[in-house]
Design an enzyme around this catalytic site. Structure first.
Site, mmCIF file in Angstrom:
data_model
loop_
_atom_site.group_PDB
_atom_site.id
_atom_site.type_symbol
_atom_site.label_atom_id
_atom_site.label_comp_id
_atom_site.label_asym_id
_atom_site.label_seq_id
_atom_site.Cartn_x
_atom_site.Cartn_y
_atom_site.Cartn_z
ATOM 1 N N HIS A 81 0.851 -1.197 0.000
ATOM 2 C CA HIS A 81 0.000 0.000 0.000
ATOM 3 C C HIS A 81 0.889 1.250 0.000
ATOM 4 O O HIS A 81 0.688 2.173 -0.791
ATOM 5 C CB HIS A 81 -0.923 -0.014 1.216
ATOM 6 C CG HIS A 81 -1.525 1.318 1.557
ATOM 7 N ND1 HIS A 81 -2.512 1.906 0.800
ATOM 8 C CD2 HIS A 81 -1.274 2.190 2.575
ATOM 9 C CE1 HIS A 81 -2.829 3.075 1.333
ATOM 10 N NE2 HIS A 81 -2.090 3.279 2.406
ATOM 11 N N ASP A 110 7.489 22.634 -25.475
ATOM 12 C CA ASP A 110 7.409 21.253 -24.976
ATOM 13 C C ASP A 110 8.437 21.108 -23.863
ATOM 14 O O ASP A 110 9.120 22.080 -23.517
ATOM 15 C CB ASP A 110 7.714 20.247 -26.117
ATOM 16 C CG ASP A 110 7.071 18.882 -25.858
ATOM 17 O OD1 ASP A 110 7.137 18.414 -24.701
ATOM 18 O OD2 ASP A 110 6.498 18.303 -26.787
ATOM 19 N N TRP A 146 7.515 -0.356 4.035
ATOM 20 C CA TRP A 146 8.096 0.328 2.861
ATOM 21 C C TRP A 146 9.521 0.794 3.120
ATOM 22 O O TRP A 146 10.269 1.071 2.200
ATOM 23 C CB TRP A 146 7.220 1.507 2.442
ATOM 24 C CG TRP A 146 7.463 2.794 3.178
ATOM 25 C CD1 TRP A 146 7.074 3.090 4.441
ATOM 26 C CD2 TRP A 146 8.169 3.945 2.690
ATOM 27 N NE1 TRP A 146 7.464 4.357 4.780
ATOM 28 C CE2 TRP A 146 8.153 4.919 3.720
ATOM 29 C CE3 TRP A 146 8.799 4.268 1.485
ATOM 30 C CZ2 TRP A 146 8.755 6.169 3.598
ATOM 31 C CZ3 TRP A 146 9.402 5.518 1.367
ATOM 32 C CH2 TRP A 146 9.375 6.444 2.412
ATOM 33 N N SER A 173 13.270 6.383 -13.364
ATOM 34 C CA SER A 173 12.197 7.168 -13.965
ATOM 35 C C SER A 173 12.107 8.549 -13.315
ATOM 36 O O SER A 173 12.007 9.571 -14.002
ATOM 37 C CB SER A 173 10.874 6.409 -13.805
ATOM 38 O OG SER A 173 9.798 7.239 -14.089
ATOM 39 N N SER A 174 12.166 8.564 -11.983
ATOM 40 C CA SER A 174 12.062 9.842 -11.268
ATOM 41 C C SER A 174 13.219 10.762 -11.608
ATOM 42 O O SER A 174 13.040 11.968 -11.790
ATOM 43 C CB SER A 174 12.067 9.611 -9.754
ATOM 44 O OG SER A 174 10.930 8.920 -9.380
ATOM 45 N N HIS A 257 13.450 11.395 4.243
ATOM 46 C CA HIS A 257 12.854 12.658 4.657
ATOM 47 C C HIS A 257 12.714 13.654 3.510
ATOM 48 O O HIS A 257 11.638 14.222 3.313
ATOM 49 C CB HIS A 257 13.519 13.279 5.886
ATOM 50 C CG HIS A 257 12.561 14.234 6.526
ATOM 51 N ND1 HIS A 257 11.566 13.817 7.372
ATOM 52 C CD2 HIS A 257 12.358 15.541 6.341
ATOM 53 C CE1 HIS A 257 10.801 14.835 7.696
ATOM 54 N NE2 HIS A 257 11.269 15.906 7.083
ATOM 55 N N GLU A 259 12.251 12.805 0.602
ATOM 56 C CA GLU A 259 11.162 12.196 -0.185
ATOM 57 C C GLU A 259 9.794 12.723 0.279
ATOM 58 O O GLU A 259 8.900 12.967 -0.526
ATOM 59 C CB GLU A 259 11.232 10.666 -0.044
ATOM 60 C CG GLU A 259 10.055 9.889 -0.592
ATOM 61 C CD GLU A 259 9.923 9.943 -2.103
ATOM 62 O OE1 GLU A 259 10.900 10.286 -2.780
ATOM 63 O OE2 GLU A 259 8.815 9.649 -2.601
ATOM 64 N N TYR A 261 9.205 15.646 1.365
ATOM 65 C CA TYR A 261 9.047 16.989 0.793
ATOM 66 C C TYR A 261 8.861 16.929 -0.712
ATOM 67 O O TYR A 261 8.196 17.797 -1.294
ATOM 68 C CB TYR A 261 10.216 17.883 1.194
ATOM 69 C CG TYR A 261 10.191 18.118 2.684
ATOM 70 C CD1 TYR A 261 9.157 18.859 3.254
ATOM 71 C CD2 TYR A 261 11.120 17.544 3.526
ATOM 72 C CE1 TYR A 261 9.064 19.017 4.615
ATOM 73 C CE2 TYR A 261 11.042 17.703 4.895
ATOM 74 C CZ TYR A 261 10.010 18.445 5.439
ATOM 75 O OH TYR A 261 9.914 18.596 6.785
ATOM 76 N N SER A 272 -0.455 27.622 -4.048
ATOM 77 C CA SER A 272 -0.052 29.017 -4.267
ATOM 78 C C SER A 272 -0.586 29.569 -5.588
ATOM 79 O O SER A 272 -0.580 30.778 -5.805
ATOM 80 C CB SER A 272 1.479 29.146 -4.245
ATOM 81 O OG SER A 272 1.984 28.698 -3.016
ATOM 82 N N HIS A 306 15.419 12.286 13.114
ATOM 83 C CA HIS A 306 14.213 12.279 13.944
ATOM 84 C C HIS A 306 13.348 11.043 13.704
ATOM 85 O O HIS A 306 12.450 10.770 14.478
ATOM 86 C CB HIS A 306 13.404 13.583 13.776
ATOM 87 C CG HIS A 306 12.761 13.787 12.438
ATOM 88 N ND1 HIS A 306 12.672 15.022 11.851
ATOM 89 C CD2 HIS A 306 12.172 12.937 11.580
ATOM 90 C CE1 HIS A 306 12.041 14.909 10.686
ATOM 91 N NE2 HIS A 306 11.736 13.653 10.513
ATOM 92 N N HIS A 307 13.636 10.308 12.636
ATOM 93 C CA HIS A 307 12.919 9.050 12.411
ATOM 94 C C HIS A 307 13.502 7.926 13.249
ATOM 95 O O HIS A 307 12.970 6.820 13.249
ATOM 96 C CB HIS A 307 13.000 8.650 10.936
ATOM 97 C CG HIS A 307 12.298 9.607 10.024
ATOM 98 N ND1 HIS A 307 10.958 9.503 9.727
ATOM 99 C CD2 HIS A 307 12.746 10.707 9.353
ATOM 100 C CE1 HIS A 307 10.612 10.485 8.898
ATOM 101 N NE2 HIS A 307 11.672 11.228 8.668
ATOM 102 N N THR A 332 7.599 26.843 6.962
ATOM 103 C CA THR A 332 6.239 26.332 6.736
ATOM 104 C C THR A 332 5.223 27.333 7.276
ATOM 105 O O THR A 332 4.183 27.587 6.652
ATOM 106 C CB THR A 332 6.046 24.957 7.411
ATOM 107 O OG1 THR A 332 7.140 24.124 7.028
ATOM 108 C CG2 THR A 332 4.751 24.298 6.971
ATOM 109 N N LYS A 335 4.705 30.110 4.909
ATOM 110 C CA LYS A 335 3.812 29.750 3.805
ATOM 111 C C LYS A 335 2.343 29.814 4.246
ATOM 112 O O LYS A 335 1.507 30.381 3.547
ATOM 113 C CB LYS A 335 4.146 28.347 3.279
ATOM 114 C CG LYS A 335 5.552 28.251 2.714
ATOM 115 C CD LYS A 335 5.783 27.007 1.922
ATOM 116 C CE LYS A 335 5.160 27.074 0.568
ATOM 117 N NZ LYS A 335 5.703 28.129 -0.288
ATOM 118 N N ARG A 454 1.424 0.336 15.438
ATOM 119 C CA ARG A 454 1.133 0.306 14.010
ATOM 120 C C ARG A 454 1.580 -1.040 13.420
ATOM 121 O O ARG A 454 2.275 -1.801 14.066
ATOM 122 C CB ARG A 454 1.820 1.472 13.292
ATOM 123 C CG ARG A 454 3.315 1.480 13.434
ATOM 124 C CD ARG A 454 3.957 2.760 12.923
ATOM 125 N NE ARG A 454 3.925 2.862 11.476
ATOM 126 C CZ ARG A 454 4.824 3.545 10.741
ATOM 127 N NH1 ARG A 454 5.836 4.170 11.344
ATOM 128 N NH2 ARG A 454 4.717 3.603 9.445
#
Lengths: 531, 45
Positions: A81, A110, A146, A173-174, A257, A259, A261, A272, A306-307, A332, A335, A454
């Site tokens: 998932h 293009d 994951w 690809s990315s 991390h 990722e 963002y 915006s 922090h993870h 943040t 924003k 979890r």
């Protein structure tokens, strides 16, 4: 200025203004609009596949005990998932929006590298076919989450190397998509469009693209080393051979991390664009928005620890990661303040894109605040590995990233198809989504604070009530998403004709609104002049 | 060549696009092997 050359140096091959017919149009597509459409359709399919896995998870968790699936399959569902939603749904959706909108917003004919664009899309169906086929191999799919932490992830059977190969393909690809975005923006902007005049969506994608190039190779390197540990006798992460499994966590989160963002900065860009249009005011503090995005991107590289607070680390490191994480609240906050100030005393109207944008503003902020709670080291020891974390990142990713994508689709869909969509259906989709996303995820805060772990298929009886509420919210949210493709198909097939401005009376700024609706198959063959 | 393709004819623009893409591609590959090299080095010290 270099960009001034674009107008007289690009032309459409054979001067055809019509796409090729049949399957060739899509297989050999080099037009940014076709490729953008393919990315968006692909991501929608993945959204429903990943969503169906979420439904299995929520059905199993509806009540305590083991009901529907065996625990191993439950773990395969949670792992896949996440992988499908992150790499298959959210990221390709943003790449699709970038393909459609960046050339239109910067006045380019293009993307700079159209054939690489084709290649970077067509890798994805193969990558995800490979990933999904792991559900059917002996031993089942990878079930270690994951994050692919060793040694758990290596305990899979044949699925393990298949997953590693699929991750490599997604990464390639990315990276190719990111290169295309950067090269297009840096070289093909219309004459007079300085970087600071560039729309916020293009800006957010420029910064995201640099993040992608910086961190996707790190993930690829980490999983390559997992592969060599598994098959070639190395012990990078194998404690039994003198390796260090914690090192994998460091490398993974150095990717992971940023990722996060990568999945939210383009949504910031979309919001915006939308808020000023439907507030009928210019974006408040546009330049500071760009600096805020850049600051968030920079900080994303120095907060990964922090993870891993619960792994144990020196107190100085804990303090550093805690403080640096909290520092992200500053840009943040800039924003959120600027978005609010944009709406302040504006002449607001509440079309579907605006509704999704406002919901984004409130609900993403909830995810941001729970993120601040998780950044506090002693509090994190309590919340770590509980449903509080699940609630936090789902608030960031569902009413954050996914609402951002939906806002963008609802904003630009008439420009793509030339038709207005069914506003009542779109508003129904919004209200059902906005209500049930909270029914689904808000109770998970309570479950987490009460100590529910979890990634488990069963739980103590005391957690039953909120799990039932969450599951009901999940089923309702999932069902309400069926309205989205119905609405898109209706809009593609017909509807009230959209004007060039689409949102009449709002006077949206941006080059895309100078084109007729639908945007011509070849646009900006002659570059517009920006003053 | 697909009829849907927009060709860039200006040679200096073409060169900038090619060099930009190559530079970013090399950076990505360098990060891939660089991180692995760093870990190999760390595993020996």
């Amino acid at each position: 200025m270099a960009n001034a050359h674009v107008s007289d140096t690009a032309h459409h091959d054979d001067h055809h203004d019509q796409p090729a017919t049949g399957i060739k149009r899509w297989l050999f597509a080099t037009n940014h609009k076709d490729i953008g459409t393919m990315y968006l359709v692909f991501s929608l399919i993945m959204f429903f596949i990943g969503g169906s896995m979420a439904m299995v998870i929520r059905a199993e968790l509806f009540q305590p005990g083991l009901q529907l699936v065996d625990p191993g399959f439950f773990n395969e569902m949670t792992t896949n998932h996440a992988l499908i939603m992150i790499f298959g749904a959210v990221m390709p959706a943003f790449v699709g929006l970038a393909n459609w909108m960046i050339p239109l917003q910067v006045g380019a004919p293009d993307m700079a590298l159209p054939r690489m664009n084709n290649f970077s899309f067509w890798i994805l169906p193969f990558a995800f076919t490979l990933l999904l086929s792991t559900l059917f191999v002996p031993g089942g799919a990878v079930a270690g989450g994951w994050t692919l932490y060793p040694p758990l992830s290596e305990q899979s059977g044949d699925a393990f190397p298949m997953l590693i190969f699929a991750v490599h393909m997604m990464g390639a690809s990315s990276i190719m998509g990111a290169i295309n975005v950067i090269v297009t923006i840096m070289n093909m902007r219309a004459p007079g469009m300085t970087l600071l005049k560039m729309p916020l969506f293009a800006w957010s994608w420029l910064i995201t693209a640099y993040l992608l190039i910086a961190v996707m190779p790190v993930l690829a390197g980490a999983v390559t080393m997992l592969l060599t540990d598994h098959f070639f006798g190395t012990s990078f992460f194998n404690a039994g051979g003198g390796g260090d499994p914690i090192m994998f966590e460091h490398i993974f989160w150095f990717f992971g991390h940023p990722e996060v963002y990568i999945m939210i900065l383009p949504a910031f860009g979309i919001i915006s664009e939308i808020l000023p249009t439907f507030s009928r005011k210019p974006l408040f503090g546009a330049t500071s928005m760009i600096y805020a995005i850049a600051s968030i991107a920079f900080l994303s590289f120095i907060v990964w620890g922090h993870h891993m607070f619960a792994d144990g680390m020196p107190e100085a490191a804990q303090l550093f990661y805690m403080m640096s994480t909290m520092l992200i609240a500053v840009p943040t906050g800039v924003k959120v303040f600027n978005w609010t100030a944009t709406m302040w005393r504006g002449s607001l109207s509440f079309e579907p894109p605006m509704l999704f944008a406002i919901a984004f503003l409130f609900l993403f902020s909830i995810g941001g605040f729970s993120g601040l709670m998780l950044a506090i080291v002693p509090a994190d020891f309590q919340y770590n590995q509980t449903y509080f974390v699940v609630a936090h990142f789902h608030y960031v990713l569902v009413p954050g990233a996914i609402f951002g994508i939906m806002a963008g689709v609802y904003y630009w869909l008439p420009k793509w198809t030339g038709h207005m969509y069914n506003m009542t259906l779109a508003k129904t989709h919004f209200w059902l989504s906005a209500i049930f996303v909270n029914v689904l995820f808000f109770p998970q805060h309570f479950l987490g604070l009460a100590g529910m772990p979890r990634r488990i298929p069963d739980y103590a009886v005391q957690f039953t009530d909120w799990n039932m509420v969450s599951s009901i919210g999940g089923f309702a949210f999932g069902l309400s998403q069926i309205l989205f493709p119905i609405l898109i198909i209706q809009c593609v097939r017909g509807g009230k004709k959209a004007s060039a401005e689409v949102w009449d009376g709002t006077h949206p700024t941006g080059l895309e609104w100078t084109l007729p609706s639908p945007a011509p198959y070849h646009s900006f063959g002659t570059a517009p002049e920006i003053r | 060549m697909s009829t849907s393709e927009t060709r860039v004819l200006d040679t200096s623009l073409k060169r900038r696009i090619r060099n930009g893409a190559l530079g970013l591609g090399v950076l990505a590959v360098a990060l891939y092997f660089g991180f692995m090299a760093l870990l190999v080095y760390r595993s020996h010290h």
